[in-house]
Motif scaffolding. Sequence first.
Motif, PDB file in Angstrom:
ATOM      1  N   TRP A   1       3.628   4.325  -8.917  1.00  0.00           N
ATOM      2  CA  TRP A   1       2.791   5.330  -9.551  1.00  0.00           C
ATOM      3  C   TRP A   1       3.627   6.558  -9.918  1.00  0.00           C
ATOM      4  O   TRP A   1       3.541   7.093 -11.022  1.00  0.00           O
TER       5      TRP A   1
ATOM      6  N   LYS B   1       3.218   0.892  -3.757  1.00  0.00           N
ATOM      7  CA  LYS B   1       2.359   1.111  -4.917  1.00  0.00           C
ATOM      8  C   LYS B   1       2.550   2.530  -5.452  1.00  0.00           C
ATOM      9  O   LYS B   1       2.592   2.761  -6.662  1.00  0.00           O
ATOM     10  N   TRP B   2       2.715   3.475  -4.513  1.00  0.00           N
ATOM     11  CA  TRP B   2       2.822   4.880  -4.929  1.00  0.00           C
ATOM     12  C   TRP B   2       4.224   5.197  -5.450  1.00  0.00           C
ATOM     13  O   TRP B   2       4.384   6.118  -6.246  1.00  0.00           O
TER      14      TRP B   2
ATOM     15  N   SER C   1       0.832  -1.198   0.000  1.00  0.00           N
ATOM     16  CA  SER C   1       0.000   0.000   0.000  1.00  0.00           C
ATOM     17  C   SER C   1       0.872   1.256   0.000  1.00  0.00           C
ATOM     18  O   SER C   1       0.395   2.346  -0.301  1.00  0.00           O
TER      19      SER C   1
ATOM     20  N   GLU D   1      -6.248   5.304   0.098  1.00  0.00           N
ATOM     21  CA  GLU D   1      -6.135   4.175  -0.831  1.00  0.00           C
ATOM     22  C   GLU D   1      -6.247   4.610  -2.280  1.00  0.00           C
ATOM     23  O   GLU D   1      -5.912   3.861  -3.191  1.00  0.00           O
ATOM     24  N   ASN D   2      -6.748   5.823  -2.490  1.00  0.00           N
ATOM     25  CA  ASN D   2      -7.011   6.263  -3.859  1.00  0.00           C
ATOM     26  C   ASN D   2      -5.931   7.170  -4.425  1.00  0.00           C
ATOM     27  O   ASN D   2      -5.916   7.443  -5.615  1.00  0.00           O
TER      28      ASN D   2
ATOM     29  N   PRO E   1      -0.085  -0.312 -16.700  1.00  0.00           N
ATOM     30  CA  PRO E   1      -1.149   0.682 -16.490  1.00  0.00           C
ATOM     31  C   PRO E   1      -1.403   0.914 -15.002  1.00  0.00           C
ATOM     32  O   PRO E   1      -1.267   0.006 -14.190  1.00  0.00           O
ATOM     33  N   GLU E   2      -1.767   2.177 -14.685  1.00  0.00           N
ATOM     34  CA  GLU E   2      -1.976   2.565 -13.294  1.00  0.00           C
ATOM     35  C   GLU E   2      -2.936   1.646 -12.544  1.00  0.00           C
ATOM     36  O   GLU E   2      -2.720   1.335 -11.381  1.00  0.00           O
ATOM     37  N   ASP E   3      -3.981   1.210 -13.240  1.00  0.00           N
ATOM     38  CA  ASP E   3      -4.985   0.401 -12.524  1.00  0.00           C
ATOM     39  C   ASP E   3      -4.486  -1.007 -12.222  1.00  0.00           C
ATOM     40  O   ASP E   3      -5.171  -1.774 -11.548  1.00  0.00           O
ATOM     41  N   GLN E   4      -3.314  -1.357 -12.724  1.00  0.00           N
ATOM     42  CA  GLN E   4      -2.748  -2.673 -12.395  1.00  0.00           C
ATOM     43  C   GLN E   4      -1.723  -2.587 -11.274  1.00  0.00           C
ATOM     44  O   GLN E   4      -1.051  -3.561 -10.949  1.00  0.00           O
TER      45      GLN E   4
END
Length: 904
Positions: free
Chosen positions: A147, A143-144, A140, A526-527, A458-461
């Motif tokens: 990103w 992930k960033w 968590s 989380e978003n 892709p970001e959503d992955q």
Amino acid sequence: MSEAVIDESGGRYPFREIEKKWQARWADAKVHKATQDTSKQKYYVLVMFPYPSGSGLHVGHCKNYVPGDVVARFKAMQGYNVLNPMGWDAFGQPAEQDAIKRGVNPRTVVPTLAEVYKKQLNILGVSYDWDREINSTDPSYYKWNQWMFLKLYEKGLAYRDAAPVNWCINESTVLANEEVVDGKCWRCDGPVVKKPLPQWKLRITSYADRLLAGLEGIDWAEGLKTQQRDWIGRSEGAEVDFACGTHKITVFTTRPDTLWGATFMVLSPEHPLVAEITTGAQKATLEAYAAEAAKKSDEDRTAEGKEKTGVFTGAYAINPVNGAQIPIWIADYVLTGYGTGAIMAVPAHDQRDFEFARKFDLPIVLVYAEADTPVESGLTEAFASGGAFRESLGSPFSGEPQDKSVIVPKVVKWIEAQGCGRGKIQYRLRDWLLSRQRYWGTPIPMVHCPSCGIVPVPEDQLPVVLPDCENYKPGPDGRSPLSTIESFVKTTCPSCGGPAERETDTMAGSVDSSWYFLRFADPHNENAAWDKAIADYWMPIDMYIGGREHAVGHLLYCRFFTKFFQDLGLISVDEPAAALRNQGMLNAFTPVLSGTDKSIKPGEFVHYPRDEWIAQYNANKAPIPAERIIEVDGKQKIEPIEVEFSWLKMSKSKQTAVTPDEMADKYGADSLRTLILFEAPFEDTIQWSEERMNGPFRFLARVWDTVSGIVSAPPPPGASETLPSVLGGDLPDNWAPMPDADVKTLRRKLHQTIAKVTDDIESFRFNTVVSALMILHDALRKFCNAGGVAHPAARETAEGLTLLLAPLAPHLADELWEKLGGQGFLFQTQWPVSDPSLAANEEVTVVVQINGKVREKLTLPAGLSNDALEAAALDSDKVRADLEGKTIRKVIVVPGKLVNIVAN
RNA sequence: GCCUGGGUGGCGAAAUGGUAGACGCAGCAGACUUAAAAUCUGCGGUCCGUAAGGGCGUGCGGGUUCGAAUCCCGCCUCGGGCACCA
């Protein structure tokens, strides 16, 4: 040895009970929880988050956590909305080494280590908001990282490029710089070479000017800013093109004005043109030389005192300003990573070129000379300033003085007009290499597709989760262990859907620490990495605390990231930390092998009676004979060695670690905190000695005694039961038989101390805060002993002392506050304010000097005029006697302080 | 080598152009105690002097100033960083 100081019954100053009690109460009430409150001024204090290693915290780590906590508590009491978070920077090499050695997954170990750190920090009584705890190894969080990497890639700031790594030939693995000792692998002792690998870099250089400009507005140590400026290393100059047959060789120079004195050219051994221009006869020599250079570190290659080495390529270049044919050499003092990897050499005006020319007997041509300077042969060193441009060179600049700032822009203009070069700003700063061929890091979210090339995930992955591993050994060809995990590597191309492979490099740990301070503002989001409004409320960090060793690494990277985030509109600030302070280190007296600084490792001793050895060493200052066990042909053998002691950074592996836990148990966390603050200035090194714990312990125990005495003193007959609990204002008269003058003196001391402590905490002078509190306590104790224990002034001072003590010794202070009848936690109580009228001195000591030597000290009423001070000084018997027969030449008066009479 | 921060009593230090050594540790002496520890009180740079007092003294050498630990120049020396330890 100091055990006896402590009353094991806990009767006198029962610190163990007190500390346990208040730590529980703070946790239950969540006193230190930070909530966004736009009605209040925020204060964000941050201590660099630690790497939780297997050995836990030792008292050396307290050198930053304790002062950070003092600031947090102080600012909270001043009414700020304080954010003081903590987390774990847990990706990195030690965990990976451990994984390779013991086969344990760092994933399972890190949480345990973090728990130990957390427990130890809580023992210290630090005021972290644990609801914001973060861990960089948590998907968590990282992930960033991924990103952000995608954003950097999108903006063209992340790119792939060949970069050399340390390559151990024996083990076929990539080594960290730390793992290379004297050009050899620290494990197998095998040779290490530089091997180029395609890797990911971040274009921090495109922020170079903004990183320089940003330094202007921030409150960081000047020395540290200078280090950053020099690291970025902006230099203005020109690129100049030299022809070499059909090739063009471009050089960068800060001194294009000396082009007329360029008598040869030097390429780095790795320069791509070397192979093409070298003539047959020289080829073998050149290759051998390049192989030798690959083994050396950049520092070794560029060291100035070092004997110059180099090889002639056999090729020549044409100097564009005068058409001269100049020989092309290669030498290791020219580096590929800086500039163009090629230089024009002007031995007459550059010292390194001069040494090179002397060594290889190359021509030296002066561009500038003093009118009467003899010819080049007379030079003993490069002629770097002074003189005028020589007529005989036939340039348009004849007669100009050697003044860089004036002539360089003129020459740049001229060569641009000639078409042989252009003005250029060069930085020493290199792009940030973030690829690591390792397991324990954030996977780089990229896919290599045979038909589409490099494609971002892709970001959503996201997140690309770091997989579990069976074997932590690196893969073939220097690839990371991830390359051996088929299920991870094999994927489909996000673009064409065909089979593809994941990038197997992971990110350097410095990525995690480049934005964690922003995550602390909004740790559970989380978003998004953070919510802009929330981060804008807390940012920038108002006080950032960490070691000087981060001066040009972390502190540059996090500034770069912050500026990048601002560009993306993710945050309003463009500097992460408005103020920064660097703590000193904490050293321990460490046994080392005689005549070296090599520490003695566990297992190298047969015996190690530490205290005995230290005593022996201090007595004789001579090496102590000892023994260590070594292995020879698989057999253990005892070898005699000699041991000395030297002050080195405290460390578990050197067997010098002392834990905060044991100190808290023996003397109390408050005593340990006070010691850390008192022992040396914040920025200085502490030389650890447990003996020193006695001072702070005794001080706190005395405060406990004194305040307890005041609390339990029965009020005199006729007095009201309620004693004043607000500092300042008028006190009731005639409460106890204390002379007015004594009451006044005590109150004056209190208010002067409030002012001094407030000021000193603000400026990080914690050591003098402690001594000021000791002095205040002594005054209070004296007042009580003189019969004032029940006087309102004693209670008022006890309250003041308790409030001032709260940031340093928070457990004791909260306990005393409760005994005094105070409400709530001191963390939430108002910091005292000094009343200038109560703090003002009525009398001052004025020093009288004659010719700068102290001859008399006068006690005079405060606020006398200079004339009155001078008159008083001249009127003193001592001064009159000393001036007998002398003539007064001059009298200097410093108001309220000093009179200096100059006489002869 | 380059960049950076230091050097003051037995020890940690204070004083940032104006009384060098505040505050504390270790030590010594005294009080309390059957005794020890703890606690409390006192002493403490160095040299000369019984003392009063005086000389010297902040890594070394020079300079600026009425006055320098503090500012300037030159050295000596110890630490931190130098891009993959974090």
